[in-house]
Enzyme design. Structure first.
Site, short mmCIF file in Angstrom:
data_model
loop_
_atom_site.label_atom_id
_atom_site.label_comp_id
_atom_site.label_asym_id
_atom_site.label_seq_id
_atom_site.Cartn_x
_atom_site.Cartn_y
_atom_site.Cartn_z
N MET A 10 0.87 -1.19 -0.07
CA MET A 10 0.07 0.19 0.18
C MET A 10 0.61 1.08 -0.01
SD MET A 10 -2.70 0.89 3.00
CE MET A 10 -1.44 1.03 4.15
N GLN A 64 0.42 -5.91 1.70
CA GLN A 64 -0.83 -6.50 0.89
C GLN A 64 -0.68 -6.97 -0.61
OE1 GLN A 64 -3.20 -2.63 0.39
NE2 GLN A 64 -2.40 -2.36 -1.60
N ASP A 94 5.92 -5.10 14.55
CA ASP A 94 5.11 -4.65 13.73
C ASP A 94 4.05 -3.43 14.51
OD1 ASP A 94 3.41 -3.73 11.45
OD2 ASP A 94 4.16 -5.80 10.53
N HIS A 127 7.26 -3.14 10.51
CA HIS A 127 6.82 -3.43 9.29
C HIS A 127 7.69 -3.09 8.09
CE1 HIS A 127 3.45 -4.87 6.88
NE2 HIS A 127 3.29 -3.80 6.15
#
Length: 299
Positions: free
Chosen positions: A34, A109, A226, A282
């Site tokens: 994303m 994603q 994360d 992340h």
């Protein structure tokens, strides 16, 4: 007779050399996350370059959804995932360099999107799927948002909290398509047009199961610190226990596994599932970690 032997020997040498020449490194297909793009020199561009340096001669395709880099980035927020999959599957099927198979590597994603490619589009075949921070059971929270436009992130948060499963939101907001509300599982199952489908939540599509099981390895990377994916356990196919949003369960504790609706239990027992951890936030990892943990699945 001697002349015939020489002709046959020559053909063996020529075709043997040709096969050897074609049997180079397996191609790699990358799908970004994303707010990113196919060719950002600080993310996917750097990954592509590193892989090409470590595996000479490899063909790396970094997927671009749209005609421009700006479109690609925008589409990671606002272009229906199922339509993106149609575009990608057609692109892969038409690429002559992929027809003998390839490895897939998805970031955030892009991890669950490439899994959907395996399930929906088995030709050309994917050998190994590497999901780096992919949210395979979806998300229930939106702590941070990459990119420069904070107003977009704020709008997405508000939209997901209010109407994630309305038709218009599902059709036009990518993150809504893998929004998983554990407080109302029925609402999620009935409203999700992407994740509930590929996770076999409404009905069983045997081809999804069969195609996923064709993988040699399904590698899932979870980031132990994360702060973006909620819950981070989704990166290993875990999620919140139904009815609340505090206590998580592992993949092995879930009905998806015990009922083996997607074939993951069988894959796990066959040693096809690989659970890796990265000690960072992340998508935060070092070149050394990548070379030691990911490259072996690309050779």
């Amino acid at each position: 007779m001697e002349g015939l032997r020489l002709v046959v020997l020559a053909l063996v040498v020529v075709f043997g050399y040709s096969d050897q020449h074609r049997a180079g490194p397996l191609p790699l297909v990358i799908w970004h996350g994303m707010g990113d793009s196919c060719c950002n020199p600080f993310s996917m561009g750097a990954i592509k370059k590193m892989v090409e340096q470590q595996i000479p001669g490899i063909y790396v395709l970094s997927l671009k959804i749209g005609n421009t880099i700006a479109e690609d980035m925008e589409n990671s927020f606002f272009f229906n995932v199922n339509k993106q999959l149609d575009i990608v599957c057609e692109q892969l099927a038409k690429d002559p360099r992929l027809q003998n198979g390839y490895n897939g590597m998805g970031f955030s994603q892009g991890g669950q999107f490439l899994r959907a490619v395996v399930q929906k589009c088995p030709s050309p075949p994917m050998k190994n799927l590497i999901s780096i921070g992919g949210q395979h059971q979806g998300v229930y929270g939106f702590p941070r948002c990459p990119g420069e436009s904070s107003h977009i992130c704020d709008w997405i948060r508000e939209t997901l909290n209010v109407g994630a499963y309305t038709k218009v939101v599902q059709e036009h907001l990518v993150q809504a398509e893998y929004w998983h509300d554990p407080l109302n599982e029925a609402h999620y199952r009935n409203g999700s047009i992407f994740l509930a489908d590929i996770n076999q939540e409404r009905s069983i599509n045997e081809s999804y199961k069969r195609n996923l099981q064709s993988l040699e390895k399904f590698v899932m990377v979870k980031f132990l610190k994360d702060s973006m994916v909620d819950p981070a356990d989704s990166e290993w196919f875990g999620f919140y226990k139904p009815g609340q949003s505090k206590v998580t369960m592992t993949l092995q504790e879930s009905s998806l596994y015990t009922e083996d609706r997607l074939g993951l239990r069988e894959m796990d027992k066959a040693g096809k599932l690989v659970f890796l951890a990265a000690d960072g936030d992340h998508l935060s990892f070092t070149d050394k970690w990548f070379n030691e943990n990911i490259l072996p699945f690309l050779n």
